[in-house]
Each structure stands twice: as C-alpha cells, then as structure tokens.
Design a protein around this motif. Sequence first.
Motif, PDB file in Angstrom:
ATOM      1  N   VAL A 156       0.822  -1.207   0.000  1.00 28.07           N
ATOM      2  CA  VAL A 156       0.000   0.000   0.000  1.00 28.07           C
ATOM      3  C   VAL A 156       0.858   1.261   0.000  1.00 28.07           C
ATOM      4  O   VAL A 156       0.506   2.264  -0.629  1.00 28.07           O
ATOM      5  N   GLU A 157       2.008   1.227   0.660  1.00 28.01           N
ATOM      6  CA  GLU A 157       2.881   2.402   0.667  1.00 28.01           C
ATOM      7  C   GLU A 157       3.364   2.757  -0.742  1.00 28.01           C
ATOM      8  O   GLU A 157       3.531   3.937  -1.061  1.00 28.01           O
ATOM      9  N   GLU A 158       3.559   1.753  -1.590  1.00 28.33           N
ATOM     10  CA  GLU A 158       3.963   2.022  -2.978  1.00 28.33           C
ATOM     11  C   GLU A 158       2.829   2.689  -3.754  1.00 28.33           C
ATOM     12  O   GLU A 158       3.081   3.563  -4.582  1.00 28.33           O
ATOM     13  N   ARG A 200      -2.059  -2.524   7.975  1.00 27.90           N
ATOM     14  CA  ARG A 200      -0.883  -1.644   8.011  1.00 27.90           C
ATOM     15  C   ARG A 200      -1.282  -0.182   8.218  1.00 27.90           C
ATOM     16  O   ARG A 200      -0.626   0.553   8.939  1.00 27.90           O
ATOM     17  N   LEU A 201      -2.359   0.238   7.560  1.00 25.52           N
ATOM     18  CA  LEU A 201      -2.770   1.644   7.630  1.00 25.52           C
ATOM     19  C   LEU A 201      -3.579   1.984   8.883  1.00 25.52           C
ATOM     20  O   LEU A 201      -3.418   3.060   9.449  1.00 25.52           O
ATOM     21  N   LEU A 202      -4.446   1.073   9.287  1.00 25.27           N
ATOM     22  CA  LEU A 202      -5.410   1.393  10.334  1.00 25.27           C
ATOM     23  C   LEU A 202      -5.073   0.841  11.708  1.00 25.27           C
ATOM     24  O   LEU A 202      -5.486   1.416  12.717  1.00 25.27           O
ATOM     25  N   GLY A 203      -4.413  -0.291  11.745  1.00 23.35           N
ATOM     26  CA  GLY A 203      -4.215  -0.976  13.010  1.00 23.35           C
ATOM     27  C   GLY A 203      -5.449  -1.804  13.334  1.00 23.35           C
ATOM     28  O   GLY A 203      -6.513  -1.644  12.723  1.00 23.35           O
ATOM     29  N   PRO A 204      -5.341  -2.702  14.301  1.00 18.54           N
ATOM     30  CA  PRO A 204      -6.410  -3.665  14.568  1.00 18.54           C
ATOM     31  C   PRO A 204      -7.734  -3.051  15.027  1.00 18.54           C
ATOM     32  O   PRO A 204      -8.793  -3.487  14.602  1.00 18.54           O
ATOM     33  N   ALA A 222      -7.354   9.359   6.070  1.00 21.01           N
ATOM     34  CA  ALA A 222      -6.360  10.323   5.630  1.00 21.01           C
ATOM     35  C   ALA A 222      -5.013   9.869   6.136  1.00 21.01           C
ATOM     36  O   ALA A 222      -4.879   9.442   7.284  1.00 21.01           O
ATOM     37  N   VAL A 223      -4.004   9.915   5.263  1.00 18.87           N
ATOM     38  CA  VAL A 223      -2.650   9.515   5.623  1.00 18.87           C
ATOM     39  C   VAL A 223      -1.727  10.682   5.315  1.00 18.87           C
ATOM     40  O   VAL A 223      -1.784  11.260   4.234  1.00 18.87           O
ATOM     41  N   GLU A 224      -0.896  11.038   6.278  1.00 18.56           N
ATOM     42  CA  GLU A 224       0.052  12.125   6.078  1.00 18.56           C
ATOM     43  C   GLU A 224       1.401  11.561   5.689  1.00 18.56           C
ATOM     44  O   GLU A 224       1.874  10.602   6.305  1.00 18.56           O
TER      45      GLU A 224
END
Length: 82
Positions: free
Chosen positions: A7-9, A57-61, A76-78
């Motif tokens: 997802v980071e890519e 990876r983005l949200l956590g459990p 939203a991701v910074e």
Amino acid sequence: MGGRMVVEELLRAMMDAGASDLHLSVGDVPVLRRDGLLERLDTGLLDEAWMNAALERLLGPERCEHLHRARECDVAVEAAGG
C-alpha cells in the motif's frame, strides 16, 4: 494484486502523480483521482487478502475492526515530513 505492490507504494504513486485520492476496492484495480478525474492504475486487481493486509498496516487492529462492522472507511494519511 496479491502482494505484488504494498500500500505504501500505491500511496507513493499517488503523490508522484499529484493525485488527491486513492480509491481501493476488492475486485478492482487501484484508482487515482487527479484534477477531478479518475485514473485506473494498471497494477492488477486487488484481492481480499491484499486489502486486509493493507488495511491492517494503515489502520491498526482497532480501526480495522470498526471498518468491518461499519462496512466503510475514509482514511487520511500524512506523508513523512509533510
């Protein structure tokens, strides 16, 4: 897509393209919103296993559990340094 791209890519590709949004749906390809237009990426279809790993990876459990209950999520991701 099954592990071919993390997802980071995809987030990096979004930033590099100057896109404002990244849309991810199981059974479809990733889609960027750039200048109000949707652009489908030629990366292959996203499968459920890939999506679950990306969300973890983005949200956590805890937030993942909320997503599974609510059946929708807007995140939203910074970017680092931004």
